[in-house]
Design a protein around this motif. Structure first.
Motif, PDB file in Angstrom:
ATOM      1  N   LEU A  50      32.971 -19.564 -15.731  1.00 35.81           N
ATOM      2  CA  LEU A  50      31.796 -18.763 -16.062  1.00 35.81           C
ATOM      3  C   LEU A  50      30.884 -19.593 -16.951  1.00 35.81           C
ATOM      4  CD1 LEU A  50      30.359 -15.919 -16.141  1.00 35.81           C
ATOM      5  CD2 LEU A  50      31.570 -15.560 -18.314  1.00 35.81           C
ATOM      6  N   PHE A  51      29.620 -19.705 -16.552  1.00 38.81           N
ATOM      7  CA  PHE A  51      28.633 -20.388 -17.379  1.00 38.81           C
ATOM      8  C   PHE A  51      27.900 -19.340 -18.220  1.00 38.81           C
ATOM      9  CE2 PHE A  51      29.116 -23.149 -13.633  1.00 38.81           C
ATOM     10  CZ  PHE A  51      29.478 -24.323 -14.264  1.00 38.81           C
ATOM     11  N   HIS A 104      31.691 -19.993 -10.718  1.00 40.06           N
ATOM     12  CA  HIS A 104      31.920 -18.719 -10.040  1.00 40.06           C
ATOM     13  C   HIS A 104      31.157 -17.551 -10.664  1.00 40.06           C
ATOM     14  CE1 HIS A 104      35.386 -21.414  -9.550  1.00 40.06           C
ATOM     15  NE2 HIS A 104      35.387 -20.977  -8.300  1.00 40.06           N
ATOM     16  N   GLY A 105      30.435 -17.786 -11.744  1.00 37.81           N
ATOM     17  CA  GLY A 105      29.640 -16.738 -12.364  1.00 37.81           C
ATOM     18  C   GLY A 105      28.713 -17.316 -13.423  1.00 37.81           C
ATOM     19  N   ILE A 106      27.601 -16.635 -13.635  1.00 39.58           N
ATOM     20  CA  ILE A 106      26.634 -17.025 -14.671  1.00 39.58           C
ATOM     21  C   ILE A 106      26.356 -15.798 -15.521  1.00 39.58           C
ATOM     22  CG2 ILE A 106      24.315 -17.887 -15.163  1.00 39.58           C
ATOM     23  CD1 ILE A 106      24.344 -19.200 -12.369  1.00 39.58           C
ATOM     24  N   VAL A 131      25.625 -12.762 -11.360  1.00 35.96           N
ATOM     25  CA  VAL A 131      24.973 -12.964 -12.657  1.00 35.96           C
ATOM     26  C   VAL A 131      25.216 -11.731 -13.512  1.00 35.96           C
ATOM     27  CG1 VAL A 131      22.751 -13.235 -13.836  1.00 35.96           C
ATOM     28  CG2 VAL A 131      23.244 -14.547 -11.754  1.00 35.96           C
ATOM     29  N   ILE A 132      25.665 -11.955 -14.723  1.00 34.26           N
ATOM     30  CA  ILE A 132      25.973 -10.868 -15.663  1.00 34.26           C
ATOM     31  C   ILE A 132      24.987 -10.913 -16.819  1.00 34.26           C
ATOM     32  CG2 ILE A 132      27.678  -9.925 -17.264  1.00 34.26           C
ATOM     33  CD1 ILE A 132      29.854 -11.123 -15.449  1.00 34.26           C
ATOM     34  N   ASN A 133      24.407  -9.766 -17.135  1.00 33.08           N
ATOM     35  CA  ASN A 133      23.482  -9.634 -18.252  1.00 33.08           C
ATOM     36  C   ASN A 133      24.276  -9.421 -19.538  1.00 33.08           C
ATOM     37  OD1 ASN A 133      21.499  -9.000 -20.095  1.00 33.08           O
ATOM     38  ND2 ASN A 133      20.669  -7.264 -18.950  1.00 33.08           N
ATOM     39  N   MET A 134      24.260 -10.413 -20.421  1.00 34.69           N
ATOM     40  CA  MET A 134      24.951 -10.293 -21.707  1.00 34.69           C
ATOM     41  C   MET A 134      24.044  -9.688 -22.777  1.00 34.69           C
ATOM     42  SD  MET A 134      27.372 -13.690 -22.001  1.00 34.69           S
ATOM     43  CE  MET A 134      26.014 -14.874 -22.201  1.00 34.69           C
ATOM     44  N   ALA A 323      36.552  -9.558 -13.507  1.00 33.44           N
ATOM     45  CA  ALA A 323      37.579  -9.532 -12.455  1.00 33.44           C
ATOM     46  C   ALA A 323      37.034  -8.951 -11.164  1.00 33.44           C
ATOM     47  CB  ALA A 323      38.785  -8.724 -12.935  1.00 33.44           C
ATOM     48  N   LEU A 324      36.215  -7.920 -11.281  1.00 28.93           N
ATOM     49  CA  LEU A 324      35.692  -7.245 -10.097  1.00 28.93           C
ATOM     50  C   LEU A 324      34.590  -8.031  -9.394  1.00 28.93           C
ATOM     51  CD1 LEU A 324      35.654  -3.601 -11.494  1.00 28.93           C
ATOM     52  CD2 LEU A 324      37.086  -4.450  -9.623  1.00 28.93           C
ATOM     53  N   VAL A 325      33.708  -8.678 -10.164  1.00 29.17           N
ATOM     54  CA  VAL A 325      32.596  -9.377  -9.519  1.00 29.17           C
ATOM     55  C   VAL A 325      32.894 -10.831  -9.213  1.00 29.17           C
ATOM     56  CG1 VAL A 325      30.890  -7.824 -10.558  1.00 29.17           C
ATOM     57  CG2 VAL A 325      31.394 -10.025 -11.676  1.00 29.17           C
ATOM     58  N   MET A 326      33.834 -11.441  -9.955  1.00 27.72           N
ATOM     59  CA  MET A 326      34.162 -12.861  -9.750  1.00 27.72           C
ATOM     60  C   MET A 326      35.500 -13.035  -9.027  1.00 27.72           C
ATOM     61  SD  MET A 326      33.033 -14.312 -13.469  1.00 27.72           S
ATOM     62  CE  MET A 326      33.686 -15.954 -13.156  1.00 27.72           C
ATOM     63  N   GLY A 327      36.291 -11.958  -8.946  1.00 28.47           N
ATOM     64  CA  GLY A 327      37.608 -12.067  -8.322  1.00 28.47           C
ATOM     65  C   GLY A 327      37.556 -11.754  -6.846  1.00 28.47           C
TER      66      GLY A 327
END
Length: 330
Positions: A50-51, A104-106, A131-134, A323-327
């Motif tokens: 994850l970046f 695998h994710g940003i 892409v996940i909004n932190m 886990a759900l979005v990257m797995g």
């Protein structure tokens, strides 16, 4: 882990169905129990990357995401514009195209008003990984997931009919984003909570967000009201979330913003204010809280405070989300 949500961006809860969000909460509860009993689940995202790009400093967000990736068997890169070519003008497209080929994710935190959400959506447009909004200038969806998990733990899974208060508080050290209150009023009605939003006139939220919150409440058959009286809002509340935010819809001038915040020093969560809520009411805050301005020590360190449970739940909901979005199956 098979996941129907594999590859889905998480920018705001508004773009996920209640059923999809329930999948996050269900998995978070399981992962939290496993964590408490020492069971490992490092096979879920083994060797995945994850970046994390932070335009703004972070304590809970950075550490909960990084710890979560480690516990799931993956690795998180702690990045900022000065560690990337963003500081030299690289655009969102090029950053997205390259990083999404490496991992695998940003995940991005960018809270600058009028810029953050636009940047995250631009990255999502060109990214081939979720892409996940932190946290951005409009939304803080991961915080609200943790908030709701905490509420469920205290009141049970059926949260319909509970009164939740989102109240502005005075914290003049700096101008805070609108993302927490906006995400609260958007998601909580969808899970059956009656929401009261309280703030002085100059601290209104984005009109389009308020309109969507009203629509969400109407569709869910619950109450949503906006008042300018903190005491009125706290009466008979089950959950109170007193939290400062800036008058950003009113003005983006920082000096003027701080002056407006200082105008309302009585908007503070103290024991007198808590006495207006129900005896079983809980006090919540995403932290860091400006002690002595937003809240008194007596409240935040008192028996009704669940702020550390709330902070811990960031870890568990984000692990479930990742886990759900990257797995899922490759």
């Amino acid at each position: 882990m098979h996941s129907l949500l594999r590859g889905k961006h998480f920018i705001t809860t508004q773009e996920w169905t209640v059923e999809e969000l329930e999948m996050v909460f269900s998995l978070a509860e399981r992962l939290k129990q496993e964590f408490a009993t020492g069971q490992l689940h490092d096979h879920i995202l083994r060797a995945k990357t994850l970046f994390m790009i932070f335009f703004d400093n972070s304590t809970r967000t950075r550490n909960s995401f990084e710890a979560g990736m480690t516990q799931l068997g993956g690795h998180a890169h702690d990045l900022s514009p000065d560690k990337l070519q963003i500081s030299h003008g690289e655009n969102a497209k090029d950053t997205a195209m390259v990083l999404s080929r490496f991992g695998h994710g940003i995940a991005i935190r960018h809270c600058s008003y009028g810029e953050g959400n636009k940047y995250i959506r631009e990255v999502a447009k060109y990214s081939s990984v979720p892409v996940i909004n932190m946290q951005c200038d409009m939304y803080h969806p991961c915080q609200i997931l943790a908030d709701y998990l905490t509420i469920r733990e205290r009141f049970g899974r059926n949260t319909r009919g509970l009164k939740l208060v989102v109240s502005w508080t005075s914290a003049p050290k700096y101008v805070r984003p609108l993302s927490v209150p906006q995400s609260l009023i958007l998601m909580m009605p969808r899970f059956g909570l009656d929401v009261t939003l309280a703030h002085p006139p100059e601290f209104e939220l984005m009109p389009e967000i308020v309109a969507q919150a009203k629509k969400n409440a109407e569709e869910a058959g619950v109450k949503f009201e906006i008042v300018d009286d903190m005491e009125y809002a706290f009466k008979d509340a089950d959950i109170v979330i007193p939290k400062s935010w800036g008058p950003l819809v009113h003005t983006q001038d920082k000096e003027e913003g701080v002056k407006l915040i200082k105008k309302y020093p009585k908007w503070i969560c103290d024991s007198r204010m808590m006495s207006l809520a129900k005896k079983h009411a809980i006090y919540m805050h995403p932290l860091p809280a400006d002690r002595g301005f937003e809240v008194t020590d007596e409240v935040i360190d008192g028996p009704q405070s669940v702020v550390y449970d709330e902070a811990e739940n960031r870890l568990h909901v984000q692990k479930a989300l990742m886990a759900l979005v990257m797995g899922g199956r490759p």
